[in-house]
Write a protein that holds these residues in place. Structure first.
Motif, PDB file in Angstrom:
ATOM      1  N   UNK A  94       0.796  -1.294  -0.169  1.00 30.08           N
ATOM      2  CA  UNK A  94      -0.073   0.169   0.140  1.00 30.08           C
ATOM      3  C   UNK A  94       0.985   1.354   0.189  1.00 30.08           C
ATOM      4  N   UNK A  95       1.941   1.217   0.625  1.00 33.22           N
ATOM      5  CA  UNK A  95       2.887   2.557   0.681  1.00 33.22           C
ATOM      6  C   UNK A  95       3.544   2.660  -0.670  1.00 33.22           C
ATOM      7  N   UNK A  96       4.015   1.727  -1.231  1.00 29.15           N
ATOM      8  CA  UNK A  96       4.215   1.820  -2.715  1.00 29.15           C
ATOM      9  C   UNK A  96       3.562   2.453  -3.539  1.00 29.15           C
ATOM     10  N   UNK A  97       2.140   2.023  -3.485  1.00 33.88           N
ATOM     11  CA  UNK A  97       1.168   2.569  -4.323  1.00 33.88           C
ATOM     12  C   UNK A  97       0.677   3.857  -4.007  1.00 33.88           C
ATOM     13  N   UNK A  98       0.825   4.266  -2.652  1.00 32.10           N
ATOM     14  CA  UNK A  98       0.604   5.516  -2.374  1.00 32.10           C
ATOM     15  C   UNK A  98       1.712   6.438  -2.959  1.00 32.10           C
ATOM     16  N   UNK A  99       2.687   5.985  -2.860  1.00 34.63           N
ATOM     17  CA  UNK A  99       3.725   7.117  -3.547  1.00 34.63           C
ATOM     18  C   UNK A  99       3.591   7.023  -5.096  1.00 34.63           C
ATOM     19  N   UNK A 100       3.250   5.861  -5.672  1.00 34.83           N
ATOM     20  CA  UNK A 100       3.188   5.885  -7.015  1.00 34.83           C
ATOM     21  C   UNK A 100       2.011   6.885  -7.646  1.00 34.83           C
ATOM     22  N   UNK A 101       0.762   6.722  -6.818  1.00 37.04           N
ATOM     23  CA  UNK A 101      -0.287   7.720  -7.140  1.00 37.04           C
ATOM     24  C   UNK A 101      -0.230   9.035  -7.072  1.00 37.04           C
ATOM     25  N   UNK A 102       1.246   9.288  -6.174  1.00 39.17           N
ATOM     26  CA  UNK A 102       1.401  10.988  -5.982  1.00 39.17           C
ATOM     27  C   UNK A 102       0.514  11.526  -5.069  1.00 39.17           C
ATOM     28  N   UNK A 103       0.112  10.667  -4.032  1.00 34.61           N
ATOM     29  CA  UNK A 103      -0.899  10.881  -3.001  1.00 34.61           C
ATOM     30  C   UNK A 103      -0.350  12.095  -1.817  1.00 34.61           C
ATOM     31  N   UNK A 104       1.258  11.939  -1.869  1.00 36.17           N
ATOM     32  CA  UNK A 104       1.865  13.179  -0.939  1.00 36.17           C
ATOM     33  C   UNK A 104       1.878  14.438  -1.556  1.00 36.17           C
ATOM     34  N   UNK A 105       1.027  14.780  -2.575  1.00 39.32           N
ATOM     35  CA  UNK A 105       0.902  16.067  -3.198  1.00 39.32           C
ATOM     36  C   UNK A 105       0.095  16.743  -2.554  1.00 39.32           C
ATOM     37  N   UNK A 106      -0.796  16.180  -1.649  1.00 39.69           N
ATOM     38  CA  UNK A 106      -1.818  16.938  -0.915  1.00 39.69           C
ATOM     39  C   UNK A 106      -3.179  16.407  -0.838  1.00 39.69           C
ATOM     40  N   UNK A 107      -3.890  16.688   0.113  1.00 44.79           N
ATOM     41  CA  UNK A 107      -5.238  16.427   0.335  1.00 44.79           C
ATOM     42  C   UNK A 107      -6.250  16.718  -0.986  1.00 44.79           C
ATOM     43  N   UNK A 108      -6.133  17.802  -1.562  1.00 45.29           N
ATOM     44  CA  UNK A 108      -6.846  18.239  -2.439  1.00 45.29           C
ATOM     45  C   UNK A 108      -6.565  17.290  -3.757  1.00 45.29           C
ATOM     46  N   UNK A 109      -5.529  17.026  -3.930  1.00 47.43           N
ATOM     47  CA  UNK A 109      -5.103  16.113  -5.033  1.00 47.43           C
ATOM     48  C   UNK A 109      -5.593  14.695  -4.783  1.00 47.43           C
TER      49      UNK A 109
END
Length: 828
Positions: A94-109
């Motif tokens: 799940x963490x690798x998918x989170x980073x691959x999805x670019x989720x750390x770009x922010x809540x609005x993203x």
């Protein structure tokens, strides 16, 4: 701290106009490499297992009511949406998918990616609730940048509720015991919660390195640490998570560095030369303090060899060709300022060359005892003559110091008055505000203010006063809010600094080292009177000394002590002082110059002392002759103290003891002499001399005495010139003028002198021929004296004409006798 040499090592400055060298770091800066590969404890659970895990959280809604069941269902539904969105991206967990999805770009993203463009308020809130569940259960580990923009206080409170039993209350109690406000404690807890969410660890699994990385990321993203970083460190220390007795600032300090690391900061390319430099500096290190040692490293390694390599790559021998040495000497005249990049003249260039010469001479001497140095014992490229101009540079430096004192000493009363007025006005305004109820208008000095009520005013937050912060604003104005407690504090310490510096003449470092323990009493053995003394601990020159506390200084110190006691329950807090020169932290002591900017008392740094001086100078509006703002440094007060003390009658050797100087030469360089001082001192000298001499010498001379005085100069005329004996003294050489040292030869009588020399030689020849050895000895003495006079006369004349201007002898025939006495004439 004991200091044996220079107060500090200046920032590194290479010769010439090459690249600006790196500045020495004060704090360790941690990298973020450990962030890679960060995963949570549930990284490889399936979607079904994750959804089954979420309801096991202690914060999951109970199933007692329909509302709770609906809330739980909504959270699971939105968590499933997020898992489905993540599952569409590549990754083993799940963490690798989170980073691959670019989720750390922010809540609005994340909201836009999952919900699309059409988002209702209910959908947004539901998805945020599902995201909170995934992060609180550590299915995904968000980045600090994501959490900083997330602003989910509910999530942080949920994390805090999951702390082990009693830890949350213990943290709050520990913070309150340190003097933290609830706002400060909440800021620290939010950062701790963010660390737990980011690392996926429990509270007691966090480490000091985790907090170091948070600080490093904050400095990278915003130029400074995140809010609550220092608070979080103290709170984690309170519950035993971080096993350290140091504050975060102390834990991050570089401290004293190994010799090899200091040398490597100059990027020496030659391995053999680097080895020589490290070994040489290791030999020198035990004999000096760390601040002086950094200067020793700077000059041979940085200013000398690094510059040689920069202009002559590949060189690896200390035996340097003449053209290489000459080029370095030319580049040494200037340096590149480490901050502005501006090219400036290097005023200590001769000192640098002499230290490089010392480097070569030390190796030559050591080669007699240690074979290692034999191969490096080569002639020094810096000769003794290269230091010939050092005396001139020293005199120029002394002249600049004196000029600074002459410019600043006349303005000192205005500076003192400005500091006193600023503190008096700030204190009066603070007292008036404290006496006014909240949200009420009061008038002070013709201006109307409103005392504002803020949440922070209801918190026992301490600055240095022991009372809540007082906030005011001008009535009817839209200007900024003023923290008058802080304004009064900022006005008090500049006054205290200026008064202490001008009454003691201590260095800035010694000022910050003053403690309550430095005040001692001494009973005079004759009168049994008790006098207060101020102990100055060893500093730059390693000289401990005692200063007599004047009434003015006693008043200042008593005000500081009372202020600190009133703010801290009748006691002066024990604070550890960090020595920025030696890079060490001292013991806990009751320092006098300490403040409490937040919850921790801190000893003022030398930079803080200078900053407070600058703020007071801005208020004076003083300018120099060029129209630029007049700049004072703490050391200017030291020079002004010495000048005022000596011109006021204090002997120089006593002033040297008070200042802690080992030699009078150092003290004399501090003393700036004013023109009125010259006139006043000379007149005082004449008055004292006349008072000591017989009064008969100052009576009006008789006619006979005046004639004898004039006749004395007529009787001094001889064949070869003029007799220079003083008035009233007989001839000591029985008129053997050729031998007399006071004979002033007339250049026109050079032929006569040559004839006398020729005659003396003939008489010596005759005496030797007749065996008159006694006559030979006397004639030889006369011949030697005549030859010496002829040599001196030839030096003073060219082609028989005098090179020096003949002022002639004074004539008194036309001058009146009245008002003249032998003392004022001073003829010799």
């Amino acid at each position: 701290m004991t200091r044996k040499g220079s107060r500090r090592a200046n920032s590194v400055r290479l010769a010439g106009t090459g690249p600006v060298p790196p500045r020495p770091l004060l704090f360790v800066d941690h990298g973020l490499e450990a962030e890679e590969g960060r995963v949570g404890p549930h990284e490889h659970l399936t979607r079904t297992e994750v959804l089954a895990l979420l309801p096991t959280s202690p914060l999951w809604p109970s199933r007692g009511s329909k509302a709770d069941r609906d809330l739980a269902h909504m959270r699971l539904l939105n968590a499933a949406k997020l898992l489905d969105w993540l599952a569409a991206h590549p990754g083993d967990g799940w963490q690798e998918r989170w980073q691959a999805a670019g989720a750390d770009n922010g809540k609005e993203f994340v909201l836009a990616a999952v919900l699309g463009d059409r988002q209702s308020e209910g959908q947004r809130n539901g998805l945020v609730a599902g995201l909170n569940c995934l992060m609180a259960s550590r299915i995904v580990l968000p980045g600090y940048a994501f959490l900083r923009g997330y602003k989910a206080l509910r999530l942080f409170k949920d994390v805090q509720q999951m702390f082990p039993d009693g830890d949350l209350d213990l943290i709050r109690e520990h913070g309150a015991g340190l003097g933290m406000t609830p706002r400060h404690i909440d800021e620290g807890l939010r950062l701790i919660s963010a660390m737990i969410l980011h690392t996926g660890r429990d509270l007691h699994e966090l480490t000091a390195e985790d907090l170091f990385r948070v600080r490093a990321l904050g400095r990278r993203l915003r130029g400074e640490a995140f809010v609550g970083t220092h608070t979080a460190w103290e709170l984690l220390r309170g519950v035993g998570v971080i096993q350290s007795k140091e504050t975060l600032k102390d834990a991050l300090r570089y401290g004293q560095r190994p010799t090899a690391e200091l040398v490597d900061s100059y990027n020496i390319q030659s391995t053999v030369i680097r080895t020589v430099l490290v070994r040489y500096l290791d030999e020198r290190r035990p004999g000096v303090d760390y601040g002086t040692f950094r200067g020793l490293v700077q000059e041979p390694a940085g200013v000398f060899w690094a510059d040689i390599e920069a202009h002559h790559p590949g060189i690896d021998t200390l035996r340097l060709p003449d053209d290489v040495v000459d080029g370095w000497k030319q580049r040494l005249v200037t340096y590149v300022h480490s901050k502005s990049g501006e090219v400036k003249e290097r005023r200590n260039r001769i000192d640098v060359m002499m230290r490089v010469r010392g480097f070569y001479l030390d190796i030559q001497e050591w080669a007699h005892e240690d074979p290692f140095w034999a191969q490096w014992a080569v002639p020094s490229p810096i000769t003794r003559g290269d230091g010939a101009g050092n005396h001139k540079i020293y005199k120029q430096t002394t002249a600049r110091m004196h000029q600074r004192v002459r410019e600043r000493l006349p303005h000192l009363p205005l500076l003192i008055q400005t500091a006193e007025r600023a503190h008096r006005e700030a204190a009066a305004l603070l007292e008036a505000a404290r006496a006014t109820p909240f949200n009420e208008i009061f008038e002070h000095d013709g201006v109307s203010y409103v005392r504002e009520l803020l949440k922070v005013n209801q918190i026992p937050s301490r600055l240095d006063h022991g009372s809540p912060h007082v906030y005011i604003r001008q009535a009817g104005a839209t200007g900024r809010r003023i923290n008058q407690s802080l304004a009064e504090d900022d006005a008090f310490w500049p006054w205290a600094v200026i008064e202490t510096l001008r009454h003691t003449g201590v260095r800035a470092e010694e000022l910050t080292e003053l403690t309550h323990l430095a005040l001692i009493s001494y009973r005079l053995p004759e009168t049994r009177e008790v006098v207060p003394l101020l102990q100055i601990v060893p500093s730059k020159s390693n000289e401990e000394r005692l200063l007599l506390v004047s009434p003015e200084l006693a008043s200042v110190l008593a005000t500081i002590i009372k202020r600190l006691r009133d703010a801290n329950g009748g006691k002066i807090p024990l604070v550890a002082r960090y020595d920025s020169h030696e890079r060490v932290t001292g013991p806990l002591l009751p320092h006098l110059f300490q403040r409490r900017p937040y919850w921790q008392p801190q000893v003022m740094s030398e930079a803080a002392v200078k900053h407070r001086l600058d703020r007071t100078l801005e208020a004076t509006g003083l300018c120099d002759q060029a129209g630029q703002p007049l700049n004072y440094t703490p050391h200017d007060f030291r020079r002004m103290f010495a000048t005022e003390a000596v011109t006021g009658g204090l002997p120089v050797h006593i002033a040297a003891r008070i200042l802690g100087h080992k030699t009078l030469t150092t003290t004399q360089a501090y003393l700036a002499v004013f023109q009125d001082d010259l006139v006043r001192t000379y007149r005082g000298f004449l008055d004292r001399r006349r008072a000591d001499r017989p009064q008969d010498e100052y009576r009006e001379p008789t006619e006979q005495e005046w004639q004898d005085f004039q006749q004395h100069f007529e009787l001094r005329k001889v064949s070869l010139g003029t007799c220079g004996r003083p008035y009233g003294t007989p001839c000591q050489h029985e008129h053997a003028c050729i031998r007399c040292p006071v004979l002033q030869l007339d250049p026109q009588q050079q032929p006569r002198l040559i004839a006398i020399i020729r005659n003396l030689r003939e008489r010596i020849t005759e005496a030797r021929a007749n065996g008159w050895l006694g006559e030979v000895e006397g004639l030889q003495i006369s011949l030697n004296a005549a030859l010496a006079k002829l040599t001196n006369l030839n030096r003073a004349t060219t082609d028989g004409r005098p090179q020096l201007v003949d002022l002639g002898m004074p004539l008194f025939t036309d001058l009146p006798r009245q008002g003249r006495n032998l003392d004022e004439q001073e003829f010799s």
